[in-house]
Write a protein that holds these residues in place. Structure first.
Motif, PDB file in Angstrom:
ATOM      1  N   SER A  30       0.838  -1.188   0.000  1.00 30.50           N
ATOM      2  CA  SER A  30       0.000   0.000   0.000  1.00 30.50           C
ATOM      3  C   SER A  30       0.878   1.245   0.000  1.00 30.50           C
ATOM      4  CB  SER A  30      -0.939   0.029   1.211  1.00 30.50           C
ATOM      5  OG  SER A  30      -0.197   0.137   2.407  1.00 30.50           O
ATOM      6  N   ASN A  32       1.678   4.904   1.629  1.00 31.59           N
ATOM      7  CA  ASN A  32       1.512   5.684   2.852  1.00 31.59           C
ATOM      8  C   ASN A  32       1.409   7.159   2.447  1.00 31.59           C
ATOM      9  OD1 ASN A  32       1.301   6.287   5.541  1.00 31.59           O
ATOM     10  ND2 ASN A  32       3.431   5.872   6.027  1.00 31.59           N
ATOM     11  N   SER A  53      -2.262   8.848   3.696  1.00 31.10           N
ATOM     12  CA  SER A  53      -3.117   7.761   3.239  1.00 31.10           C
ATOM     13  C   SER A  53      -4.582   8.053   3.527  1.00 31.10           C
ATOM     14  CB  SER A  53      -2.706   6.452   3.902  1.00 31.10           C
ATOM     15  OG  SER A  53      -2.761   6.580   5.309  1.00 31.10           O
ATOM     16  N   LYS A  75      -5.894   5.637  -6.211  1.00 31.37           N
ATOM     17  CA  LYS A  75      -4.939   6.173  -5.255  1.00 31.37           C
ATOM     18  C   LYS A  75      -3.494   5.799  -5.510  1.00 31.37           C
ATOM     19  CE  LYS A  75      -8.164   7.106  -1.542  1.00 31.37           C
ATOM     20  NZ  LYS A  75      -8.364   7.147  -0.082  1.00 31.37           N
TER      21      LYS A  75
END
Length: 120
Positions: A30, A32, A53, A75
């Motif tokens: 993911s 940050n 995030s 994102k």
């Protein structure tokens, strides 16, 4: 392999606008915090905008109200919308990404930079 790639720089007249993009790709868990920095000739690299995030944003006074950072494309892309540009905004703009590469490890990555020149 992780890649952080900027695009969208160029030459613009004072008062004009530019939109920079930063795309993150590769084997990551993911994203940050992501940020934009800039470095003008003979000056230190300075922070321009950050986005967490949770989509919280922060700007220095020098760009507040003129620059907007946002996320796009599920994102993994960050946009820097720059309006009312001034000659002192001229610099190489760098994208910085703090990325989780596994469940316990995060690394910081830089893009290659994109030139923004504000001149008449």
């Amino acid at each position: 392999q992780v890649q952080v790639v900027e695009s969208g720089g160029g030459l613009v007249q004072p008062g004009g606008s530019l939109r920079l993009s930063c795309a993150v790709s590769g084997n990551i868990i993911s994203i940050n915090t992501m940020a934009w920095y800039r470095q003008a000739p003979g000056k230190q690299r300075e922070l321009v905008a950050t986005i967490t995030s949770g989509d919280s944003t922060k700007y220095p006074d020098s760009v507040k109200g003129r620059f907007t950072i946002s996320r796009a494309n599920a994102k993994n892309t960050v946009i820097l919308q720059m309006n009312s540009l001034k000659p002192e905004d001229t610099a190489v703009y760098y994208c910085n990404a703090d990325l989780w590469v596994d469940l316990t490890t995060h690394h910081n990555y830089w893009g290659q930079g994109t030139q923004v020149t504000v001149s008449s």
